[in-house]
Design an enzyme around this catalytic site. Structure first.
Site, PDB file in Angstrom:
ATOM      1  N   SER A   1      69.562 106.331   1.572  1.00 37.10           N
ATOM      2  CA  SER A   1      71.057 105.897   1.840  1.00 37.10           C
ATOM      3  C   SER A   1      71.958 107.237   1.408  1.00 37.10           C
ATOM      4  O   SER A   1      72.967 107.083   1.628  1.00 37.10           O
ATOM      5  CB  SER A   1      71.278 104.500   1.055  1.00 37.10           C
ATOM      6  OG  SER A   1      70.295 104.330   0.033  1.00 37.10           O
TER       7      SER A   1
ATOM      8  N   HIS B   1      68.964 105.585   9.024  1.00 34.68           N
ATOM      9  CA  HIS B   1      69.325 104.867   8.202  1.00 34.68           C
ATOM     10  C   HIS B   1      69.718 103.315   8.556  1.00 34.68           C
ATOM     11  O   HIS B   1      70.733 103.045   9.339  1.00 34.68           O
ATOM     12  CB  HIS B   1      70.494 105.386   7.445  1.00 34.68           C
ATOM     13  CG  HIS B   1      71.096 104.863   6.239  1.00 34.68           C
ATOM     14  ND1 HIS B   1      72.401 104.556   5.730  1.00 34.68           N
ATOM     15  CD2 HIS B   1      70.398 104.263   5.185  1.00 34.68           C
ATOM     16  CE1 HIS B   1      72.607 103.849   4.730  1.00 34.68           C
ATOM     17  NE2 HIS B   1      71.454 103.517   4.383  1.00 34.68           N
TER      18      HIS B   1
ATOM     19  N   GLU C   1      72.584 104.514  11.552  1.00 37.16           N
ATOM     20  CA  GLU C   1      73.057 105.798  11.280  1.00 37.16           C
ATOM     21  C   GLU C   1      71.799 106.792  11.449  1.00 37.16           C
ATOM     22  O   GLU C   1      70.838 106.857  10.756  1.00 37.16           O
ATOM     23  CB  GLU C   1      73.405 106.356   9.956  1.00 37.16           C
ATOM     24  CG  GLU C   1      74.824 105.523   9.546  1.00 37.16           C
ATOM     25  CD  GLU C   1      75.423 105.569   8.235  1.00 37.16           C
ATOM     26  OE1 GLU C   1      76.613 105.703   7.960  1.00 37.16           O
ATOM     27  OE2 GLU C   1      74.604 105.629   7.258  1.00 37.16           O
TER      28      GLU C   1
END
Ligand code: CAA
Length: 501
Positions: free
Chosen positions: A121, A142, A154
């Site tokens: 993250s 992500h 992402e």
């Protein structure tokens, strides 16, 4: 040659890893799920069985579909079983040393064509890629918690990522039913870079005694329309993960806004990590009983408008409209001198007005937020009784009262305006487009609208003025309106999204 991604490995079957494994299996892709020891492997299997079981009980899956999904996941404690995977995604704890060690092993075990992805993250994908002999085949992928539900992925490309690979991985994300947003490798990417400073700010305001945990959660859910309040969301993400993300942001930016609030450190040190440990900001205490206290007595009420020094406190016509609503509900409004309760309808602090009254203890600030919430601000002079009467009054009017101290922005403005300002700064920095930022926050965090859509709805000037007031009060440079926002207001531009079309 374009990859087909028929078999995918997932390393780490905690909340995120198990959710990711489920997402792949649901899309018909064979999954090899790896954990370090048999106990952790069983817990991972339990996550998958629990989540699909829940879908079954809600009628979202048939028994046969569930069996098929679970049948696609092979569970193992041996990394060697990943040798045939086309892509391996890592979802282990956010500790760089662990990740680097794992990627060294994955590089050895996996076939040369395999893509290695990290679900980190906030750690540097570039640094993780650099531990392998194939940095060109390493990306960030992500997902968002809960992975089976949140529609964003992402895709993070580094300076080393091979041309075309990010697009292939974005194509895979689409195959999973997700919407990809492709970004470069900066701490927190788009979502966490915007979300965590806002959540951290909520923790800091709680520590400052601005309002209570539950009132702040309510204000952001019912007032700003977010699916969860900041403390419920911090608990969902995990306070240890939240802390680490803030640290990573701070290391890169050195901004005070990113420095983890001390209460986060304290909770993490105490092992109170949120949902995964059973208690964080929420948990294990009797639920509050908000209805017991607030009974409006037969009070006489006066309603006045805000008169902040900079002239921005008075919300146009809001005081008159509120007085009319009170009359319609059967309350008698009266002159300020005769009133037991003076309600100053204002977006900015009301202490200046209070000190001009014969009975300053009777004044509260009131800010209506959306259709459901009313912020009730008590000054240092407000009597508890007056605040209580005001809350009871609001309940009769069908509003949920959020109590707070008399500070710039009250609760929603204090949290939302800097959050939107951060989005403008991110766009201005060239890191992401407005469309990508809006998509990321809508699909990654379930926002009803992206930050730029919110900015347009709220009004650029309202947000700019809110930020100026916050800056004047706290002198925190991150509250200063982004230059672009200021310029748009000065130029009379009404929609920030006009810039992107
Ligand atoms: N696993 C699987 N499915 C789940 C789930 C879980 N843990 N939690 C909820 N669901 C499913 C439910 O089954 C339900 O699906 P159906 O409608 O098909 O039955 C659906 O999600 C809605 O669930 P609920 O009705 O129980 O609850 P809700 O409407 O309150 O929604 C929520 C729950 C989806 C979590 C919603 O509150 C939300 O969007 N919250 C914001 C979450 C968020 O911001 N996540 C991102 C955090 S940041 C992050 O993860 C990145 C990082 O690196 C830290």
């Amino acid at each position: 040659m374009a990859s087909t991604f028929e078999t995918v490995g997932v390393v780490g079957l905690g909340t995120m890893g198990a959710g990711i494994a489920e997402v792949f299996a649901r899309a018909g892709i064979a999954v090899v799920g790896v954990e370090t020891d048999p106990g952790a492997l069983e817990r991972g299997r339990g996550h998958l069985e629990g989540s699909t079981g829940r879908a079954l009980s809600r009628g979202r899956l048939t028994e046969a579909e569930r069996t098929e999904i679970l049948g696609r996941v092979a569970f193992t404690t041996s990394l060697e079983d990943l040798s045939d995977c086309d892509l391996v995604i890592e979802a282990i704890p956010e500790v760089m040393d662990f990740k680097r060690a794992l990627f060294t092993d994955l590089d050895r075990v996996c076939k040369p064509s395999a893509v290695l992805a990290t679900n980190t993250s906030s750690l540097s994908v570039t640094a993780i890629a650099a531990t392998t002999t194939r940095p060109g085949r390493v990306v960030g992928m992500h997902f968002f918690n809960p992975a089976p539900v949140m529609r964003l992925v992402e895709v993070v490309r580094t300076v080393s990522t091979e041309d075309g690979l990010a697009e292939e991985v974005a194509g895979l994300a689409r195959r999973l039913g997700k919407t990809p947003v492709t970004v470069a490798d900066r701490a927190g990417f788009v979502v966490n870079r915007l979300l965590l400073p806002y959540l951290n700010h909520a923790a800091a305001l709680l520590e400052q005694g601005l309002s209570t945990r539950d009132d702040i959660d309510t204000a952001m859910r019912l007032g700003a329309g977010f699916p969860m309040g900041p403390f419920a969301l911090l608990d969902l993400i995990g306070l240890d993960t939240s802390y680490e993300i803030c640290e990573a942001l701070f290391r890169e930016s050195r901004e005070r806004r990113h420095a983890p609030a001390p209460v986060l450190r304290e909770l993490v040190t105490a092992g109170l990590l949120g949902r995964k440990s059973g208690r964080g900001f929420h948990g294990e205490e009797p639920p509050a009983n908000p209805s017991s206290e607030e009974k409006p007595s037969a009070s006489t009420v006066a309603v006045v408008g805000g008169t902040a020094a900079n002239g921005t406190g008075a919300a146009d016509g809001a005081a008159e409209a509120f007085a009319e609503r009170l009359s319609a509900a059967g309350f008698k409004t009266t002159a300020v001198e005769d009133a037991d309760l003076v309600v100053a309808v204002s977006r900015t602090p009301v202490i200046e007005q209070a000190v001009r009254l014969p009975h300053p203890a009777r004044l509260v600030g009131l800010n209506l937020v959306g259709d459901q919430v009313a912020e009730v601000a008590s000054t240092v002079l407000t009597s508890p009784g007056a605040a209580q009467v005001a809350r009871g009054l609001l309940r009769i009017l069908g509003r949920t009262a959020v109590s707070c101290r008399d500070r710039a922005g009250f609760v929603v403005g204090a949290l939302l305006h800097p959050h939107l300002n951060d989005a403008v700064r991110m766009y201005e920095s060239g890191y992401a487009s407005m469309e990508d930022i809006d998509t990321a926050m809508r699909l990654g965090c379930g926002y009803p609208a992206g930050p730029f859509e919110m900015l347009d709805r709220l009004g650029l000037e309202t947000v700019r003025d809110g930020l100026r007031a916050l800056y004047a009060e706290y002198r925190d440079p991150s509250f200063a309106p982004a230059p672009l926002l200021d310029q748009l207001v000065t130029a009379g531009v009404r929609s920030i999204r006009d810039l992107s079309s």
